[in-house]
Design a protein around this motif. Structure first.
Motif, PDB file in Angstrom:
ATOM      1  N   LYS A 240       0.991  -1.177  -0.139  1.00 22.06           N
ATOM      2  CA  LYS A 240      -0.113  -0.069  -0.052  1.00 22.06           C
ATOM      3  C   LYS A 240       0.915   1.318   0.061  1.00 22.06           C
ATOM      4  N   ILE A 241       0.513   2.299  -0.667  1.00 21.57           N
ATOM      5  CA  ILE A 241       1.051   3.757  -0.641  1.00 21.57           C
ATOM      6  C   ILE A 241       0.989   4.380   0.689  1.00 21.57           C
ATOM      7  N   LEU A 242       1.868   4.915   1.227  1.00 24.95           N
ATOM      8  CA  LEU A 242       1.618   5.795   2.307  1.00 24.95           C
ATOM      9  C   LEU A 242       1.988   7.122   1.756  1.00 24.95           C
ATOM     10  N   ALA A 243       0.941   8.050   2.006  1.00 22.54           N
ATOM     11  CA  ALA A 243       1.200   9.289   1.780  1.00 22.54           C
ATOM     12  C   ALA A 243       1.284  10.129   3.095  1.00 22.54           C
ATOM     13  N   GLY A 244       0.256  10.959   3.316  1.00 22.41           N
ATOM     14  CA  GLY A 244       0.212  11.642   4.643  1.00 22.41           C
ATOM     15  C   GLY A 244      -0.115  10.851   5.942  1.00 22.41           C
ATOM     16  N   GLY A 245      -0.803   9.559   5.545  1.00 23.23           N
ATOM     17  CA  GLY A 245      -1.288   8.603   6.535  1.00 23.23           C
ATOM     18  C   GLY A 245      -2.195   9.342   7.631  1.00 23.23           C
ATOM     19  N   HIS A 246      -2.757  10.012   7.173  1.00 26.07           N
ATOM     20  CA  HIS A 246      -3.949  10.617   8.035  1.00 26.07           C
ATOM     21  C   HIS A 246      -5.294   9.898   7.555  1.00 26.07           C
ATOM     22  N   SER A 247      -5.400   9.139   6.585  1.00 28.97           N
ATOM     23  CA  SER A 247      -6.582   8.107   6.548  1.00 28.97           C
ATOM     24  C   SER A 247      -5.894   6.677   6.573  1.00 28.97           C
ATOM     25  N   LEU A 248      -4.939   6.378   6.285  1.00 32.16           N
ATOM     26  CA  LEU A 248      -4.182   5.107   6.376  1.00 32.16           C
ATOM     27  C   LEU A 248      -3.534   4.549   7.687  1.00 32.16           C
ATOM     28  N   ILE A 249      -2.902   5.607   8.329  1.00 32.16           N
ATOM     29  CA  ILE A 249      -2.658   4.927   9.542  1.00 32.16           C
ATOM     30  C   ILE A 249      -3.612   4.777  10.701  1.00 32.16           C
TER      31      ILE A 249
ATOM     32  N   THR B  67       0.986  18.922   0.780  1.00 35.00           N
ATOM     33  CA  THR B  67       0.087  18.718   1.794  1.00 35.00           C
ATOM     34  C   THR B  67      -0.868  20.042   1.925  1.00 35.00           C
ATOM     35  N   HIS B  68      -1.900  19.762   2.629  1.00 38.68           N
ATOM     36  CA  HIS B  68      -3.161  20.666   2.812  1.00 38.68           C
ATOM     37  C   HIS B  68      -2.321  22.026   3.080  1.00 38.68           C
ATOM     38  N   THR B  69      -1.408  22.135   3.886  1.00 43.39           N
ATOM     39  CA  THR B  69      -0.708  23.446   4.409  1.00 43.39           C
ATOM     40  C   THR B  69      -0.151  24.102   3.202  1.00 43.39           C
TER      41      THR B  69
ATOM     42  N   GLY C 140      -1.294  15.409   5.789  1.00 45.59           N
ATOM     43  CA  GLY C 140      -2.355  15.022   4.947  1.00 45.59           C
ATOM     44  C   GLY C 140      -1.968  15.763   3.455  1.00 45.59           C
ATOM     45  N   THR C 141      -2.308  14.822   2.274  1.00 43.94           N
ATOM     46  CA  THR C 141      -1.840  15.387   1.024  1.00 43.94           C
ATOM     47  C   THR C 141      -3.195  15.364   0.104  1.00 43.94           C
ATOM     48  N   ILE C 142      -3.161  16.221  -0.841  1.00 38.03           N
ATOM     49  CA  ILE C 142      -4.303  16.085  -1.852  1.00 38.03           C
ATOM     50  C   ILE C 142      -4.106  14.850  -2.444  1.00 38.03           C
TER      51      ILE C 142
ATOM     52  N   ALA D 272     -14.765  13.792   2.252  1.00 40.25           N
ATOM     53  CA  ALA D 272     -13.778  14.484   2.183  1.00 40.25           C
ATOM     54  C   ALA D 272     -14.117  15.923   1.214  1.00 40.25           C
ATOM     55  N   ASP D 273     -13.196  16.796   1.510  1.00 41.09           N
ATOM     56  CA  ASP D 273     -13.619  18.025   0.964  1.00 41.09           C
ATOM     57  C   ASP D 273     -13.080  18.063  -0.742  1.00 41.09           C
ATOM     58  N   TYR D 274     -11.819  17.932  -0.864  1.00 46.45           N
ATOM     59  CA  TYR D 274     -11.380  18.097  -2.292  1.00 46.45           C
ATOM     60  C   TYR D 274     -12.343  17.378  -3.420  1.00 46.45           C
TER      61      TYR D 274
ATOM     62  N   LEU E 288       0.032   5.209  -9.507  1.00 46.82           N
ATOM     63  CA  LEU E 288       0.125   6.415  -8.635  1.00 46.82           C
ATOM     64  C   LEU E 288      -0.956   7.721  -8.912  1.00 46.82           C
ATOM     65  N   VAL E 289      -1.515   8.330  -8.138  1.00 42.34           N
ATOM     66  CA  VAL E 289      -1.680   9.687  -8.493  1.00 42.34           C
ATOM     67  C   VAL E 289      -0.487  10.398  -8.311  1.00 42.34           C
ATOM     68  N   THR E 290      -0.221  11.146  -9.702  1.00 35.44           N
ATOM     69  CA  THR E 290       0.997  11.995  -9.567  1.00 35.44           C
ATOM     70  C   THR E 290       0.737  13.406  -9.405  1.00 35.44           C
TER      71      THR E 290
ATOM     72  N   SER F  63     -14.161  16.837  13.976  1.00 34.90           N
ATOM     73  CA  SER F  63     -13.091  16.211  13.031  1.00 34.90           C
ATOM     74  C   SER F  63     -12.994  17.549  11.957  1.00 34.90           C
ATOM     75  N   ARG F  64     -13.876  18.351  11.691  1.00 35.23           N
ATOM     76  CA  ARG F  64     -13.944  19.429  10.593  1.00 35.23           C
ATOM     77  C   ARG F  64     -14.326  18.674   9.224  1.00 35.23           C
ATOM     78  N   TYR F  65     -14.411  17.435   9.284  1.00 36.26           N
ATOM     79  CA  TYR F  65     -14.899  16.747   8.060  1.00 36.26           C
ATOM     80  C   TYR F  65     -16.267  17.462   7.660  1.00 36.26           C
TER      81      TYR F  65
HETATM   82  C1  LIG Z   1      -8.481  14.491  12.661  1.00 37.47           C
HETATM   83  C2  LIG Z   1      -8.883  14.350  11.087  1.00 37.47           C
HETATM   84  C3  LIG Z   1      -9.590  15.271  10.563  1.00 37.47           C
HETATM   85  C4  LIG Z   1      -9.653  15.202   9.077  1.00 37.47           C
HETATM   86  N1  LIG Z   1     -10.601  16.235   8.771  1.00 37.47           N
HETATM   87  C5  LIG Z   1     -10.890  16.271   7.334  1.00 37.47           C
HETATM   88  C6  LIG Z   1     -11.473  17.160   6.589  1.00 37.47           C
HETATM   89  O1  LIG Z   1     -11.914  18.376   7.233  1.00 37.47           O
HETATM   90  N2  LIG Z   1     -11.520  17.146   5.213  1.00 37.47           N
HETATM   91  C7  LIG Z   1     -11.132  16.103   4.533  1.00 37.47           C
HETATM   92  O2  LIG Z   1     -11.136  16.066   3.329  1.00 37.47           O
HETATM   93  N3  LIG Z   1     -10.186  15.485   5.045  1.00 37.47           N
HETATM   94  C8  LIG Z   1      -9.871  15.377   6.600  1.00 37.47           C
HETATM   95  N4  LIG Z   1      -9.314  14.404   6.907  1.00 37.47           N
HETATM   96  C9  LIG Z   1      -8.522  13.341   6.079  1.00 37.47           C
HETATM   97  C10 LIG Z   1      -7.060  13.855   5.481  1.00 37.47           C
HETATM   98  O3  LIG Z   1      -7.431  15.021   4.684  1.00 37.47           O
HETATM   99  C11 LIG Z   1      -6.310  13.004   5.065  1.00 37.47           C
HETATM  100  O4  LIG Z   1      -4.923  13.249   5.149  1.00 37.47           O
HETATM  101  C12 LIG Z   1      -6.846  12.439   3.903  1.00 37.47           C
HETATM  102  O5  LIG Z   1      -8.101  11.652   3.850  1.00 37.47           O
HETATM  103  C13 LIG Z   1      -5.690  11.206   3.305  1.00 37.47           C
HETATM  104  O6  LIG Z   1      -4.733  11.735   2.616  1.00 37.47           O
HETATM  105  P1  LIG Z   1      -3.161  11.287   3.106  1.00 37.47           P
HETATM  106  O7  LIG Z   1      -2.139  11.994   2.390  1.00 37.47           O
HETATM  107  O8  LIG Z   1      -3.040  11.241   4.818  1.00 37.47           O
HETATM  108  O9  LIG Z   1      -3.190   9.765   2.589  1.00 37.47           O
HETATM  109  P2  LIG Z   1      -2.884   8.402   3.352  1.00 37.47           P
HETATM  110  O10 LIG Z   1      -3.774   8.294   4.379  1.00 37.47           O
HETATM  111  O11 LIG Z   1      -1.524   7.998   3.335  1.00 37.47           O
HETATM  112  O12 LIG Z   1      -3.542   7.555   2.060  1.00 37.47           O
HETATM  113  C14 LIG Z   1      -4.968   7.538   2.099  1.00 37.47           C
HETATM  114  C15 LIG Z   1      -5.129   6.408   0.812  1.00 37.47           C
HETATM  115  O13 LIG Z   1      -4.812   6.724  -0.311  1.00 37.47           O
HETATM  116  C16 LIG Z   1      -3.796   5.957  -0.983  1.00 37.47           C
HETATM  117  N5  LIG Z   1      -2.640   6.950  -1.512  1.00 37.47           N
HETATM  118  C17 LIG Z   1      -2.228   7.924  -0.990  1.00 37.47           C
HETATM  119  N6  LIG Z   1      -1.628   8.745  -1.969  1.00 37.47           N
HETATM  120  C18 LIG Z   1      -1.660   8.015  -3.009  1.00 37.47           C
HETATM  121  C19 LIG Z   1      -0.921   8.381  -4.307  1.00 37.47           C
HETATM  122  N7  LIG Z   1      -0.601   9.576  -4.651  1.00 37.47           N
HETATM  123  N8  LIG Z   1      -1.571   7.404  -5.365  1.00 37.47           N
HETATM  124  C20 LIG Z   1      -2.083   6.195  -5.074  1.00 37.47           C
HETATM  125  N9  LIG Z   1      -2.662   5.800  -3.927  1.00 37.47           N
HETATM  126  C21 LIG Z   1      -2.470   6.798  -2.848  1.00 37.47           C
HETATM  127  C22 LIG Z   1      -3.077   5.260   0.280  1.00 37.47           C
HETATM  128  O14 LIG Z   1      -2.604   3.914  -0.066  1.00 37.47           O
HETATM  129  C23 LIG Z   1      -4.332   4.926   1.122  1.00 37.47           C
HETATM  130  O15 LIG Z   1      -5.324   3.793   0.614  1.00 37.47           O
HETATM  131  C24 LIG Z   1      -8.794  14.289   8.449  1.00 37.47           C
HETATM  132  C25 LIG Z   1      -8.196  13.277   9.085  1.00 37.47           C
HETATM  133  C26 LIG Z   1      -7.893  13.453  10.371  1.00 37.47           C
HETATM  134  C27 LIG Z   1      -7.182  12.332  11.181  1.00 37.47           C
END
Ligand SMILES: Cc1cc2nc3c(=O)[nH]c(=O)nc-3n(C[C@H](O)[C@H](O)[C@H](O)COP(=O)(O)OP(=O)(O)OC[C@H]3O[C@@H](n4cnc5c(N)ncnc54)[C@H](O)[C@@H]3O)c2cc1C
Ligand code: FES
Ligand code: FES
Lengths: 157, 288
Positions: B29-38, B77-79, B110-112, B123-125, B166-168, B191-193
């Protein structure tokens, strides 16, 4: 397979072998015994585990220790220098910014990030900047004042 | 909570990551920001044997302007998006949206690319990509292909991303003079989702709305464009009354999923409110 990492934390370099699934917060607390960083929710929500990684706040429960290889980290233990409190610590002391103290290390790191982005924030900006940090004692009002104190103190320095 | 065991691989270029994806196959699995995956790994909802970390690939972090498009790297990143002058000047509503995600620490990781690959229905995007008429670039060993946002989001947590891809990049057309856009969300207070989010893009020509694009997130299994709202406004005068009438049609032909935070009727109501706000703001930006 364990991975070797070298991380600089509060100015000291540490080299260790870590299990890939080890979370950064467990590396700090259990491997290095830096227990100032707390674990609250363990689900990326509460901010108790907030630290600075390469100058930006992150939730260390949602990062792998292996990902920190080569990084510069600052934890709450790194705020004071030469026995002198950091302005944010002085703020929490002066303004009674903590009750049980559980959220405090994360709140202080979030405060440092807020002031780094904007040395002179409005109350609204401070509250917005604290969105990822929960205080179960609900002492938000004094936490905001503590950060305002730190902003004033830093400006005077 | 500890994830199940896995091996960790740090990719240092896109080619490197694609090579790893190729050799490790669907065990990885791909790890990006990890904020959904971890969080998912910790709950053991996901137990990959290998993680391929994209964080050490600088080329995926870039944000540039090319031929009237803003090209955002998947690992921005979102920032980074929130604070990018390039994004702010050409598609300001995207910078505002990035700044409304989660909290400061979530935005720092977190990443786009992660958001859209994950395709969380809240999700917002995704809604903004649809309204912006964005294009997603998917890269595999055999090259890159461009997929329109309209074709990218397939279902809940399901996208057009194929195995080994990959999404690039994400390409946003810069907003031309006379075109405005806005994203408005009603956030979950913790959560602000998005509970419901609406993205709208409108061109105003001689006081009339053209090329109207309206998309929602949070209402059903995936973000979607709402043709009912779009066609109600297309060719109509850009004023409060027409916008209000169009907004009231929000999600009329969609099966809305409610939950314990917001039931179906409430979500439908919020959708009309967010649609009105987004359309008013888009028209205001177009006529500024
Ligand atoms: C407390 C909290 C609040 C949040 N609030 C919001 C919010 O208000 N709005 C919102 O939209 N989101 C929100 N999120 C989600 C956040 O934006 C995550 O960062 C996002 O959903 C996942 O992006 P990531 O970079 O962390 O990806 P990861 O968690 O690393 O990956 C997510 C999935 O995508 C896959 N993946 C990642 N990058 C690629 C790539 N380049 N190519 C192919 N596959 C890929 C991974 O394998 C995994 O399956 C929140 C998360 C948390 C923890
Ligand atoms: S313990 Fe990390 S956010 Fe709560
Ligand atoms: S002081 Fe007790 S949780 Fe904040």
């Amino acid at each position: 397979m364990n991975v070797p990492i070298t991380v600089t934390i509060n100015g000291t370099a540490y080299t260790r072998d870590v299990e890939p699934r080890q979370l950064l917060v467990h590396f700090l607390r259990e491997t290095l015994n830096l227990t100032g960083t707390h674990i609250g929710c363990d689900t990326s929500s509460c901010g108790a585990c907030t630290i600075m990684l390469n100058g930006q706040t992150v939730k260390s429960c949602t990062l792998l220790a292996a990902q920190a290889d080569g990084a510069e980290i600052m934890t709450v233990e790194g705020l004071a220098t030469d026995g002198k409190l950091h302005p944010i610590q002085e703020g929490f002391w002066q303004e009674h910014g903590l009750q049980c103290g559980f959220c405090t290390p994360g709140m202080m790191m979030a405060g440092v990030q807020i002031l780094k982005n904007n040395p002179n924030p409005t109350e609204e900006e401070i509250r917005h900047g604290l969105e990822g940090n929960f205080c179960r004692c609900t002492g938000y009002h004094n936490i905001v004042k503590s950060i305002q104190y730190a902003a004033k103190k830093s400006a005077a320095m | 909570m500890l994830p199940a065991s896995f091996d960790y691989h740090r990719a240092t270029s896109v080619a490197d990551a694609l090579g790893m994806l190729g050799s490790l196959g669907d065990e990885a699995k791909i790890l990006a920001g990890g904020h959904s995956l971890i969080p998912a790994l910790k709950l053991r909802l996901s137990k990959p044997a290998h993680l391929i970390d994209l964080n050490a690939i600088p080329e995926l972090r870039s944000i540039t302007r090319q031929n009237g498009h803003i090209v955002v790297g998947a690992m921005a990143t979102h920032t980074a998006v929130q604070t990018s002058d390039i994004v702010r000047s050409a598609v300001p509503f995207i910078a505002d949206l990035a700044g409304s995600i989660g909290d400061a620490s979530v935005r720092n990781r977190g990443t786009i690319g992660g958001v859209i690959a994950h395709a969380d229905p809240r999700a917002d995007y995704p809604a903004a990509l649809l309204a912006a008429d964005a294009t997603v670039v998917l890269t595999s060993k055999s090259g890159s292909r461009n997929v329109k946002a309209d074709d990218f989001f397939v279902d809940m947590f399901t996208t057009a991303l194929a195995e080994g891809e990959l999404v690039t990049e994400i390409h946003f057309p810069a907003l031309a003079k006379g075109t405005g856009a806005s994203y408005q969300k009603f956030s979950h207070p913790a959560s602000r989702y998005a509970i419901v989010g609406c993205a709208a893009r409108v061109t105003v020509e001689g006081g009339v709305c053209k090329n109207v694009r309206v998309a929602f997130t949070g209402l059903t299994e995936k973000a979607f464009r709402d043709n009912g709202v779009e066609s109600a406004l297309e060719g109509k005068p850009a004023n409060e009354a027409t916008i209000q009438a169009a907004a009231l049609l929000a999600a009329k032909s969609i099966e809305v999923t409610g939950d314990s935070f917001a039931d179906e009727a409430y979500r439908r109501h919020i959708a009309t409110v967010q649609a009105r706000k987004a359309l008013l703001a888009a028209v205001a930006a177009a006529t500024k």
